[in-house]
Scaffold this motif. Structure first.
Motif, short mmCIF file in Angstrom:
data_model
loop_
_atom_site.label_atom_id
_atom_site.label_comp_id
_atom_site.label_asym_id
_atom_site.label_seq_id
_atom_site.Cartn_x
_atom_site.Cartn_y
_atom_site.Cartn_z
N ALA A 81 33.17 43.13 -66.42
CA ALA A 81 32.35 41.96 -66.20
C ALA A 81 31.16 42.17 -67.47
N GLY A 82 31.74 42.07 -68.70
CA GLY A 82 30.86 41.97 -69.80
C GLY A 82 30.22 43.10 -70.33
N ASP A 83 29.50 42.72 -71.75
CA ASP A 83 28.91 43.93 -72.60
C ASP A 83 29.75 45.18 -72.53
N LEU A 84 30.84 44.73 -73.10
CA LEU A 84 32.13 46.06 -73.16
C LEU A 84 31.88 46.53 -74.70
N LEU A 85 31.92 45.54 -75.49
CA LEU A 85 31.87 46.01 -76.87
C LEU A 85 30.80 45.42 -77.66
N GLU A 86 29.78 46.08 -78.17
CA GLU A 86 28.46 45.32 -78.92
C GLU A 86 29.11 44.36 -79.96
N PHE A 87 28.50 42.95 -80.01
CA PHE A 87 28.88 42.22 -80.88
C PHE A 87 28.16 42.63 -82.33
N HIS A 88 26.87 42.86 -82.19
CA HIS A 88 26.21 43.53 -83.20
C HIS A 88 26.25 44.95 -83.56
N GLY A 89 26.81 45.42 -84.41
CA GLY A 89 27.17 46.82 -84.93
C GLY A 89 28.35 47.36 -84.26
N GLY A 90 28.76 46.50 -83.31
CA GLY A 90 30.37 46.85 -82.89
C GLY A 90 31.38 47.10 -83.83
N ARG A 91 32.02 48.23 -84.02
CA ARG A 91 32.96 48.62 -85.32
C ARG A 91 34.51 48.11 -84.90
N ARG A 92 35.03 47.53 -85.92
CA ARG A 92 36.72 47.38 -85.95
C ARG A 92 37.37 48.69 -85.31
N SER A 93 37.13 49.64 -85.71
CA SER A 93 37.79 50.87 -85.44
C SER A 93 37.76 51.13 -83.57
N THR A 94 36.47 50.67 -83.15
CA THR A 94 36.38 50.68 -81.76
C THR A 94 37.16 49.61 -80.77
N ALA A 95 37.35 48.58 -81.56
CA ALA A 95 38.18 47.43 -81.03
C ALA A 95 39.64 47.89 -81.18
N VAL A 96 39.83 48.57 -82.01
CA VAL A 96 41.29 49.15 -82.08
C VAL A 96 41.42 50.16 -80.87
N PHE A 97 40.34 51.06 -80.77
CA PHE A 97 40.48 52.17 -79.60
C PHE A 97 40.64 51.38 -78.46
N LEU A 98 40.19 50.17 -78.15
CA LEU A 98 40.15 49.27 -77.10
C LEU A 98 41.47 48.83 -76.84
N GLN A 99 42.09 48.18 -78.04
CA GLN A 99 43.45 47.45 -77.99
C GLN A 99 44.37 48.59 -77.58
N GLN A 100 44.33 49.88 -78.04
CA GLN A 100 45.25 50.92 -77.62
C GLN A 100 45.20 51.52 -76.10
N LEU A 101 43.79 51.65 -75.74
CA LEU A 101 43.51 51.77 -74.35
C LEU A 101 44.30 50.93 -73.54
N PHE A 102 43.86 49.54 -73.59
CA PHE A 102 44.46 48.47 -72.70
C PHE A 102 46.14 48.45 -72.76
N ALA A 103 46.64 48.63 -74.10
CA ALA A 103 48.01 48.64 -74.17
C ALA A 103 48.55 49.84 -73.19
#
Ligand code: MN
Length: 374
Positions: free
Chosen positions: A52-74
């Motif tokens: 329910a939100g505030d998962l990955l900070e929009f300001h300062g959130g890094r692409r590498s953390t988004a990739v971490f999330l992609q892999q975690l969810f997959a």
């Protein structure tokens, strides 16, 4: 039966500015906590993971953390992950939620109410994401209505349920308990308030909505055990919620009463007793309180050095010198005059705020007098 894990307010890549050089380790802690939640989702083989939100900070959130999330969810496919974005990760064009390709089991709600249908489970899940970081209206005012064909109805939403718990928070996306109850979902998985809370439906008097709280403490206020919610909905549509601790590191807040201490060695001995059972991996905030000998100035840097085996430890001095006011007044010196003036000021206070200011000035004066008596 349906089952789910509900979490919110993870705040990946939040800067942890107050922790200085430890901020990267804390950011890694948050990723570890999220990994622990993933393990729960997998071990329990729940039907849904609701975020329910505030998962990955929009300001300062890094692409590498988004990739971490992609892999975690997959890694938990095909278990569906349903995400409603909040004020720290709004549904804006440049969000990684929109610019990257996400695994097939990941669903983002957008800034228009959406519904995901799971006919084989006879379940509909509704959700809405923040269109920007400062949305101030009730998102429920736009709710288009439920799909009557389904047996179970869930909601994922970031926003402020207007109760006393919400006081002091920015009223982003505010809505009332009544508004939420009138929609009639079996469970509303909420996010935004970092302190866990569960809410009763005013009609049925049963729990039907909850904030799980931040799963890893982010500030000194978020101390103690941090949890996620494991929920089940029985075939009779009875909701059962269980909170499960998931934090990586605990935030511990303690008061250390000085009780007349007059040497740094005494102070350290008292602190040793207080901290004996606290895990060295914790983030510890200690307040020195009570009265100390007026001549004694506690050394916070000595304390910090002595307890350097803690992951992080901060001391703040809120103690008072044990100034003998009656004796001071009897001596009729300049310090007595000063206290008298402050007393007059307090007596003349016109309102609560002025009284408070006068009190603070008096406390500060005693602190200074204590210093002058050393
Ligand atoms: Mn929020």
């Amino acid at each position: 039966m349906l089952s789910f894990i509900h979490t919110a307010d993870i705040h990946l890549d939040t800067p942890f500015a107050s922790l200085a050089e430890l901020h990267e380790r804390r950011q890694a802690d948050v990723r570890q906590t999220l990994t622990r939640i993933r393990d729960l989702v997998w071990d329990k083989q729940v039907d849904f993971w609701l975020i329910a939100g505030d998962l990955l900070e929009f300001h300062g959130g890094r692409r590498s953390t988004a990739v971490f999330l992609q892999q975690l969810f997959a890694s938990i496919a095909p278990i569906p992950v349903l995400i409603a974005a909040g004020n720290h990760d709004p549904w804006v064009e440049r969000s990684y939620y929109r610019t990257m390709d996400w695994p097939a089991n990941v669903f983002f709600f957008t800034d228009e109410w959406g519904v995901l249908e799971f006919p084989e489970k006879s379940c509909a899940i509704y959700g809405w994401s923040f269109p920007n970081a400062h949305y101030g209206d009730s998102p429920l005012a736009q709710f288009p209505g439920k799909l009557p064909a389904y047996r179970y109805h869930l909601m994922v939403l970031h926003g402020t349920l207007l109760t006393s718990e919400a006081e002091g928070h920015q009223p982003y996306a505010p809505f009332s308990l009544q508004e939420l109850a009138d929609i009639g979902v079996h469970y509303a998985a909420l996010g935004h308030i970092h302190k866990p809370a569960q809410f009763l439906n005013p009609y049925t008097k049963r729990v039907f909505a909850a904030y799980p709280g931040s799963p890893e403490g982010l500030t000194s206020k978020e101390s103690g055990e941090r949890t996620v919610i494991y929920g089940t909905l029985s075939d009779e549509q009875q909701l059962h919620l269980q909170t499960i601790p998931v934090h990586t590191r605990e935030i511990v807040k303690l008061d250390l009463p000085l009780a007349g201490a007059e040497t740094n060695e005494q102070l350290i001995a008292k602190a040793e007793v207080l901290l004996a059972k606290v895990e060295r991996t914790s983030l510890v905030y200690v307040r020195l309180t009570g009265e100390r000998a007026a001549h004694f100035e506690p050394s916070l840097s000595l304390l910090k050095e002595h307890f350097r085996d803690f992951f992080s430890i901060q001391f703040t001095d809120k103690s008072r010198p044990d100034v003998d006011e009656d004796k001071l007044r009897a001596e009729q010196g300049i310090l007595a005059k000063w206290l008298e003036l402050l007393d007059e000021r307090a007596a003349a206070a016109m309102d609560e705020r002025q009284r408070k200011v006068a009190e603070l000035a008096r406390a500060e004066a005693l602190r200074k007098i204590g210093g002058s008596l050393r």
